[in-house]
Design an enzyme around this catalytic site. Structure first.
Site, PDB file in Angstrom:
ATOM      1  N   CYS A   1      76.850 -28.485 -62.432  1.00 46.74           N
ATOM      2  CA  CYS A   1      75.576 -28.317 -63.144  1.00 46.74           C
ATOM      3  C   CYS A   1      75.762 -27.727 -64.552  1.00 46.74           C
ATOM      4  O   CYS A   1      76.229 -28.432 -65.422  1.00 46.74           O
ATOM      5  CB  CYS A   1      74.608 -27.512 -62.283  1.00 46.74           C
ATOM      6  SG  CYS A   1      72.898 -27.883 -62.686  1.00 46.74           S
TER       7      CYS A   1
ATOM      8  N   HIS B   1      74.772 -28.676 -56.147  1.00 43.08           N
ATOM      9  CA  HIS B   1      74.947 -27.326 -55.610  1.00 43.08           C
ATOM     10  C   HIS B   1      74.913 -27.435 -54.099  1.00 43.08           C
ATOM     11  O   HIS B   1      74.795 -28.509 -53.536  1.00 43.08           O
ATOM     12  CB  HIS B   1      73.794 -26.422 -56.045  1.00 43.08           C
ATOM     13  CG  HIS B   1      73.796 -26.073 -57.490  1.00 43.08           C
ATOM     14  ND1 HIS B   1      74.651 -25.152 -58.032  1.00 43.08           N
ATOM     15  CD2 HIS B   1      73.025 -26.510 -58.515  1.00 43.08           C
ATOM     16  CE1 HIS B   1      74.401 -25.022 -59.323  1.00 43.08           C
ATOM     17  NE2 HIS B   1      73.420 -25.841 -59.653  1.00 43.08           N
TER      18      HIS B   1
HETATM   19  N1  GLN Z   1      70.555 -24.749 -67.322  1.00 39.19           N
HETATM   20  C1  GLN Z   1      70.981 -26.064 -66.963  1.00 39.19           C
HETATM   21  C2  GLN Z   1      69.827 -27.058 -66.769  1.00 39.19           C
HETATM   22  O1  GLN Z   1      68.711 -26.653 -66.449  1.00 39.19           O
HETATM   23  C3  GLN Z   1      71.851 -25.982 -65.714  1.00 39.19           C
HETATM   24  C4  GLN Z   1      71.095 -25.522 -64.498  1.00 39.19           C
HETATM   25  C5  GLN Z   1      71.985 -25.216 -63.319  1.00 39.19           C
HETATM   26  O2  GLN Z   1      73.160 -24.956 -63.469  1.00 39.19           O
HETATM   27  N2  GLN Z   1      71.417 -25.201 -62.133  1.00 39.19           N
HETATM   28  O3  GLN Z   1      70.025 -28.238 -66.931  1.00 39.19           O
END
Ligand code: GLN
EC number: 6.3.5.13
Length: 237
Positions: free
Chosen positions: A96, A194
């Site tokens: 992510c 995740h």
């Molecule tokens: N901040 C990033 C987004 O919203 C990654 C989010 C995350 O790692 N869950 O795309």
């Protein structure tokens, strides 16, 4: 890092900035599945104030909120260790926010493109909506992983450049936003999954091990495979 040429050196990058949704589980499962094959491991937690060691075998990066993500990218770029490790052939598994910042560019919370570490040919920027929920995807058959599942929660969307390939095609969920999820280039792999991803998808952990140590014997199916099947069935219901 101590001497350990025969050990699998697992490097967890920035647990203080990039570790949402239990991403530490990826570190634990990778280590466990190596040790069950008799491969000794050494795990190093690299905080964002520390230098990134260059001699690791597998580098793991987790997800993060927008601001910690920017700090992590700035520090990784200034440090240079992750890029050098990738250039000498280390495997990288990034989730992510980690996926976005190992790319060429990623977007801040106002959709300004910011420079990434530049080890994966992808460009991310902020989308119109958040992608939240269960995701199911079929991994590129060349990687021998099969179907993977996870939980996604991101605003960013990702375009894959010519040097990288999509990791998978989506069966359910948003992923990169073009019916693909994640990307890989050599032994550098990014994903929006995740869950954490490696406990939910033991075959993905085994891919990282194969990249570093070659063929590995299969393991008796365990709770990891059961969890994988359960989450897959639940996600597709
Ligand atoms: N901040 C990033 C987004 O919203 C990654 C989010 C995350 O790692 N869950 O795309």
């Amino acid at each position: 890092m101590s001497d350990t040429s025969s050990r699998l050196r697992i490097v967890w990058i920035y647990p203080d900035l990039l570790s949402t949704y239990g991403d530490q589980g990826n570190v634990l499962i990778l280590r466990r599945r190596a040790e069950l094959r008799g491969i000794p491991t050494e795990t190093v937690h690299v905080h964002s104030s520390d230098a990134v060691p260059v001699e690791g075998d597998v580098y793991l990066l987790g997800g993060g909120e927008d601001r910690p993500q920017i700090l992590a990218a700035e520090r990784l770029r200034a440090d240079g260790g992750l890029k050098r490790a990738a250039e000498r052939g280390a495997a990288v598994f990034a989730v992510c926010a980690g996926y976005q910042i190992i790319g060429e560019t990623y977007g801040d919370d106002a959709a300004n493109p910011l420079p990434g570490v530049g080890i994966l040919d992808v460009r991310s920027n902020r989308g119109q909506t958040r992608a939240v929920g269960e995701i199911v995807a079929d991994v590129d058959p060349a990687l021998g992983v099969g179907r993977i599942t996870g939980f996604e929660n991101h605003q960013g969307r990702t375009a894959i450049g010519p040097s990288a390939r999509p990791l998978s095609t989506t069966v359910k969920g948003i992923g990169n936003d073009d019916a693909t999820e994640g990307a890989y280039q050599g032994q550098i792999l990014g994903t929006y999954l995740h869950g954490p991803a490696l406990p939910r998808n033991p075959a993905l952990a085994d891919l990282l091990l194969r990249w570093r140590v070659g063929q590995i014997p299969p393991l008796q199916p365990s709770w990891g495979e059961t969890l994988h099947e359960e989450r897959l069935a639940a996600a597709l219901r």
